[in-house]
Write an enzyme that holds these catalytic residues in place. Sequence first.
Site, PDB file in Angstrom:
ATOM      1  N   GLN A  38       0.789  -1.232   0.000  1.00  0.00           N
ATOM      2  CA  GLN A  38       0.000   0.000   0.000  1.00  0.00           C
ATOM      3  C   GLN A  38       0.823   1.284   0.000  1.00  0.00           C
ATOM      4  O   GLN A  38       0.252   2.359  -0.216  1.00  0.00           O
ATOM      5  CB  GLN A  38      -0.963  -0.012   1.192  1.00  0.00           C
ATOM      6  N   ARG A  88     -14.946   2.737 -11.578  1.00  0.00           N
ATOM      7  CA  ARG A  88     -14.139   1.549 -11.326  1.00  0.00           C
ATOM      8  C   ARG A  88     -12.807   2.062 -10.778  1.00  0.00           C
ATOM      9  O   ARG A  88     -12.095   2.814 -11.437  1.00  0.00           O
ATOM     10  CB  ARG A  88     -13.929   0.766 -12.617  1.00  0.00           C
ATOM     11  N   ASP A  94      -9.203   1.659  -9.973  1.00  0.00           N
ATOM     12  CA  ASP A  94      -8.044   0.842 -10.319  1.00  0.00           C
ATOM     13  C   ASP A  94      -7.131   0.680  -9.100  1.00  0.00           C
ATOM     14  O   ASP A  94      -6.964   1.612  -8.306  1.00  0.00           O
ATOM     15  CB  ASP A  94      -7.280   1.527 -11.462  1.00  0.00           C
ATOM     16  N   GLU A 124     -11.044  -2.510  -7.923  1.00  0.00           N
ATOM     17  CA  GLU A 124     -10.169  -3.595  -8.349  1.00  0.00           C
ATOM     18  C   GLU A 124      -9.361  -4.091  -7.153  1.00  0.00           C
ATOM     19  O   GLU A 124      -8.449  -3.413  -6.686  1.00  0.00           O
ATOM     20  CB  GLU A 124      -9.217  -3.140  -9.459  1.00  0.00           C
TER      21      GLU A 124
END
EC number: 3.2.1.1
Length: 494
Positions: A169, A206, A208, A245
């Site tokens: 992350q 969406r 990513d 995602e």
Amino acid sequence: MIKFALALTLCLAGASLSLAQHNPQWWGNRNTIVHLFEWKWSDIAEECETFLAPRGFAGVQVSPVNENIISAGRPWWERYQPISYKLTTRSGNEEEFADMVRRCNDVGIRIYVDVLLNHMSGDFDGVAVGTAGTEAEPSKKSFPGVPYTAQDFHPSCEITDWNNRFQVQECELVGLKDLNQHSDYVRSKLIEFLDHLIELGVAGFRVDAAKHMAAEDLEYIYGSLSNLNIEHGFPHNARPFIFQEVIDHGHETVSREEYNQLGAVTEFRFSEEIGKAFRGNNALKWLQSWGTDWGFLNSEQALTFVDNHDNQRDQGSVLNYKSPKQYKMATAFHLAYPYGISRVMSSFAFDDHDTPPPQDAQENIISPEFDEDGACVNGWICEHRWRQIYAMVGFKNAVRDTELTGWWDNGDNQISFCRGNKGFLAVNNNLYDLSQELNTCLPAGEYCDVISGSLIDGACTGKSVTVNEYGYGYIHIGSDDFDGVLALHVNAKV
């Protein structure tokens, strides 16, 4: 007591907000999204009006809209390397994008934008120039078009251990400069970008590389977004639909369960398992329990697909357009079985991982061209225009809100099932014929098989099946037939 009541109120408000972000804001009974990968905005607008709306599609996922780096040869993945949040790409400019969104909304097709909140462009020798002419120096983390400077990014490091949360992350995914979403300034720029798209009429996003951002940072960003624009036909207080995602194979530290309360999550296990089944590596009879029994997310949290723009290029079990018979069978099952938020893929032809979309000598994306049957012919695959796929979009609309009933299988790779008394699907993935009287659960009458033909002026151009008063009909799918699937529904009664 007052503090407890306030905390409870805030908790319930947060739960309500996240629940709202699972709503795709579809029109009527429509319930299938198509990903028109790398299409130009003007072509999408026309496709909404002339093809998608008449055939009952619900929405379009579009490629990233923000300015991106220009890479040699123009590979598709350059769209995933942002330079700024200016709405100029090879798909068109802001005016063309806004026109497309308006025209699609006007015919009931919702637009969902693929957005890049995790990172900016990766390293580039010297000064990089974007698709809107903006200059940047990615190696110095200098993006004046936003503007971002080095202080807006995490320190550079490489992901070497996918079970290390810090690396996943805060380090750089394949060298892409990793934004610090915990920064108030970065959050404000991301929210400003997303809110501008909402103002233009999009229905959602969406997200990513969501697993590469802390869930609490995304929760803050999502919760700070404006409601959808009522001038584009959305109800008051409607929230943007979020699907994220998150590639989760079940053995990594960062899991999909951290994100599924914030919005829907891409269910990659669905894609992998449906590919295994229709490639013959798992008997179709086991699909009777398809869904959460397979370790998938709850239906309302799962964005489902046979393939996507990434994994269709990988080796392995995932099906793509290059195995058309199995791909059509898998897609038919996907759209007929009552599980998940369905998305179908619309690809361009590729020979290797980096193949760019169809383009001219000046590297401009070209518009799709169609033959007399409406299929694409100039490098675009357009799976959504295959009759076997768009007909199943109509099937899914016809059977919406019905339960799965009447499951039958031959103990191997021949299956059939009903959707209430409104639809019936049969599949043959054996090397011998399926020829049998089966319960279709449909009212008596003659029905057109929408896989092999269409119902035009009351006549079927393909196979038809006569259903008796008990709901049974004779089903034949030869092992050598062009299609290994048959589909009937109440809106295709002759």
